[in-house]
Design an enzyme around this catalytic site. Sequence first.
Site, PDB file in Angstrom:
ATOM      1  N   TRP A 157     181.204 -13.742  79.357  1.00 21.54           N
ATOM      2  CA  TRP A 157     180.324 -12.781  79.710  1.00 21.54           C
ATOM      3  C   TRP A 157     180.844 -11.219  79.705  1.00 21.54           C
ATOM      4  O   TRP A 157     180.160 -10.272  79.673  1.00 21.54           O
ATOM      5  CB  TRP A 157     179.607 -12.664  82.062  1.00 21.54           C
ATOM      6  CG  TRP A 157     179.145 -14.007  81.263  1.00 21.54           C
ATOM      7  CD1 TRP A 157     177.928 -14.328  81.026  1.00 21.54           C
ATOM      8  CD2 TRP A 157     179.825 -15.206  82.081  1.00 21.54           C
ATOM      9  NE1 TRP A 157     177.498 -16.334  81.410  1.00 21.54           N
ATOM     10  CE2 TRP A 157     178.813 -16.677  81.845  1.00 21.54           C
ATOM     11  CE3 TRP A 157     181.287 -15.841  82.185  1.00 21.54           C
ATOM     12  CZ2 TRP A 157     179.073 -18.132  81.936  1.00 21.54           C
ATOM     13  CZ3 TRP A 157     181.466 -17.158  82.801  1.00 21.54           C
ATOM     14  CH2 TRP A 157     180.130 -18.170  82.623  1.00 21.54           C
ATOM     15  N   HIS A 181     184.036 -11.516  95.082  1.00 22.49           N
ATOM     16  CA  HIS A 181     183.068 -12.336  94.117  1.00 22.49           C
ATOM     17  C   HIS A 181     183.320 -12.485  92.570  1.00 22.49           C
ATOM     18  O   HIS A 181     184.175 -11.295  91.499  1.00 22.49           O
ATOM     19  CB  HIS A 181     181.905 -11.522  93.348  1.00 22.49           C
ATOM     20  CG  HIS A 181     180.686 -12.301  92.742  1.00 22.49           C
ATOM     21  ND1 HIS A 181     179.519 -12.904  92.888  1.00 22.49           N
ATOM     22  CD2 HIS A 181     180.788 -12.549  90.964  1.00 22.49           C
ATOM     23  CE1 HIS A 181     178.746 -13.124  91.957  1.00 22.49           C
ATOM     24  NE2 HIS A 181     179.724 -13.531  90.871  1.00 22.49           N
ATOM     25  N   HIS A 187     174.264 -16.505  93.685  1.00 24.41           N
ATOM     26  CA  HIS A 187     173.925 -15.396  92.703  1.00 24.41           C
ATOM     27  C   HIS A 187     172.282 -15.138  92.901  1.00 24.41           C
ATOM     28  O   HIS A 187     171.818 -16.558  92.539  1.00 24.41           O
ATOM     29  CB  HIS A 187     174.354 -16.037  91.217  1.00 24.41           C
ATOM     30  CG  HIS A 187     175.768 -16.096  91.085  1.00 24.41           C
ATOM     31  ND1 HIS A 187     177.314 -16.335  91.742  1.00 24.41           N
ATOM     32  CD2 HIS A 187     176.156 -15.320  90.246  1.00 24.41           C
ATOM     33  CE1 HIS A 187     177.360 -16.157  91.405  1.00 24.41           C
ATOM     34  NE2 HIS A 187     177.567 -15.568  90.550  1.00 24.41           N
ATOM     35  N   HIS A 225     184.959 -15.199  89.009  1.00 20.35           N
ATOM     36  CA  HIS A 225     184.880 -16.279  88.814  1.00 20.35           C
ATOM     37  C   HIS A 225     186.297 -17.057  87.994  1.00 20.35           C
ATOM     38  O   HIS A 225     186.343 -16.949  86.843  1.00 20.35           O
ATOM     39  CB  HIS A 225     183.893 -16.434  87.539  1.00 20.35           C
ATOM     40  CG  HIS A 225     182.213 -16.208  88.061  1.00 20.35           C
ATOM     41  ND1 HIS A 225     181.307 -17.526  88.156  1.00 20.35           N
ATOM     42  CD2 HIS A 225     181.710 -15.485  88.079  1.00 20.35           C
ATOM     43  CE1 HIS A 225     179.809 -17.287  88.710  1.00 20.35           C
ATOM     44  NE2 HIS A 225     180.341 -15.185  88.496  1.00 20.35           N
ATOM     45  N   GLU A 272     169.566 -11.925  89.686  1.00 18.44           N
ATOM     46  CA  GLU A 272     170.719 -11.624  88.602  1.00 18.44           C
ATOM     47  C   GLU A 272     169.772 -11.195  86.942  1.00 18.44           C
ATOM     48  O   GLU A 272     170.163 -12.195  86.478  1.00 18.44           O
ATOM     49  CB  GLU A 272     172.028 -12.289  88.226  1.00 18.44           C
ATOM     50  CG  GLU A 272     172.909 -11.597  87.248  1.00 18.44           C
ATOM     51  CD  GLU A 272     173.964 -12.134  86.958  1.00 18.44           C
ATOM     52  OE1 GLU A 272     174.237 -13.410  87.673  1.00 18.44           O
ATOM     53  OE2 GLU A 272     175.099 -11.250  86.417  1.00 18.44           O
ATOM     54  N   ASP A 280     184.268 -10.055  89.824  1.00 20.20           N
ATOM     55  CA  ASP A 280     182.850 -11.197  88.241  1.00 20.20           C
ATOM     56  C   ASP A 280     183.798 -11.828  87.427  1.00 20.20           C
ATOM     57  O   ASP A 280     184.118 -12.687  87.705  1.00 20.20           O
ATOM     58  CB  ASP A 280     181.801 -10.159  88.244  1.00 20.20           C
ATOM     59  CG  ASP A 280     180.884 -11.459  88.298  1.00 20.20           C
ATOM     60  OD1 ASP A 280     180.452 -12.445  88.801  1.00 20.20           O
ATOM     61  OD2 ASP A 280     179.766 -10.755  87.420  1.00 20.20           O
ATOM     62  N   GLN A 322     176.077 -23.198  88.508  1.00 23.47           N
ATOM     63  CA  GLN A 322     176.001 -22.100  87.334  1.00 23.47           C
ATOM     64  C   GLN A 322     174.260 -22.415  85.997  1.00 23.47           C
ATOM     65  O   GLN A 322     173.480 -21.708  85.615  1.00 23.47           O
ATOM     66  CB  GLN A 322     177.130 -22.397  86.608  1.00 23.47           C
ATOM     67  CG  GLN A 322     176.557 -21.424  84.583  1.00 23.47           C
ATOM     68  CD  GLN A 322     176.981 -19.891  85.178  1.00 23.47           C
ATOM     69  OE1 GLN A 322     178.061 -19.406  85.292  1.00 23.47           O
ATOM     70  NE2 GLN A 322     175.683 -19.170  84.772  1.00 23.47           N
TER      71      GLN A 322
END
Length: 427
Positions: free
Chosen positions: A314, A56, A209, A58, A212, A308, A151
Amino acid sequence: MDLVVRNAKLRKKDGLWDIGIEDGLFTAVDRHIPVKGRMEIDAGGHLVSPPFIDPHLHLDAVLSVGDPRFNISGTLLEGISIWGERKKTLTKETIKKNAREAIKWAIANGTLKIRTHVDTTDPTLKTVEALAEIREEEKENIDIQIVAFPQDGIYTFPDGEKLMRRAVEMGADVIGGIPHNEFTREDGVRDVEFVYDLAEKTGTLIDIHIDETGDDQSRFVEVMAKESINRGMQGRAAASHTTAMHNYNNDYALKLIGILKRAEMNMITNPFDNSVLQNRTDGYPRRRGHTRVDELLARGVTVCIGHDSIMDPWYPMGKGSMLSAANLLLHTAHMSGYDQFPQLFDMITTASAVTMNVSDGYGIKVGNQADFIILDAVDEMEALRLISECLYVVRKGKILVETRPAERILTLARGKSETVDFKLKKG
Ligand code: FE2
């Protein structure tokens, strides 16, 4: 033999072993290999492991921290807003440049398989195009799976479904969703159902996702489990994050975990992002937003760890180290029991392989592709404690990375010079 590794400590095996490699494959794993290799590595009793797997990440957002601005509140929502601003000016070249750099960091830290989520809510889909090119360009170095990831939601703007379908046509290997980000509970359920419809039709895997959030009313993962069971798609779906599960009442969690097990769901927890993004409205006491890792494992559900983010809107930290992510989870998930060290190690190796459906051919076994790492540690506990360097990273029998760990020379008052490596000397 092309390469022989001597004196390797292997996971779940006593003593030291030799490993032989020819034509990019493991050809022998024995106590002693009598022939000399064209190249030899003395592992010196260090742990030799299959490479790490990051299920996982991005890659379209990595290394973008501060551009166009830094996340001041540190929240998920501000992160999504910044990403929305960035998308307007983002070029394919920038995405590829940053992804390439982050891939180098990951490989240097022993990761040779990555599942990347790629945003599909920009009408140009340049994110998908960029990562599909990277997957091809880097295939000799690393295996990459691409998840079509909406997203902003699938139903929060007009063309969500169309863009998801196009992303799959462009080569996405896995279909993602984000039900908790849709406007309503009903749209969230539709989000999950759409993902399953498309995956059923195209034969792709699923990685959503999901839940979350700290909201204990966010209960979409039960919908995933139901769809997996009813459609006979057990084992094909991964649920990423599921942080709301942390806050569910215990009766509901007990029931839910049983259904997840029946659905053969694979769970992915992301310690870096989830320890800073979730339960931000708590005040004190502050809960940490991880899913129920130990309870899921105790009930036989597959759970693995994702990185991630690496320096994105983030999460501003990170250097592509799966051991570092596991070390963090060890603390925040109360996993410091002796039997939990190998469990944590599984969560960045074998469990991730199951989740990405790449278990066949993975592992140090005769006939498998010769991918492995040699850690600067004797076992899982030391590797997790020291967040050890990878002394070697080898793929298809070729050395991709060779590391010389830092040498610290101490000269204390009244003492001779000595080196310090933080390792426990027994005896
Ligand atoms: Fe994510």
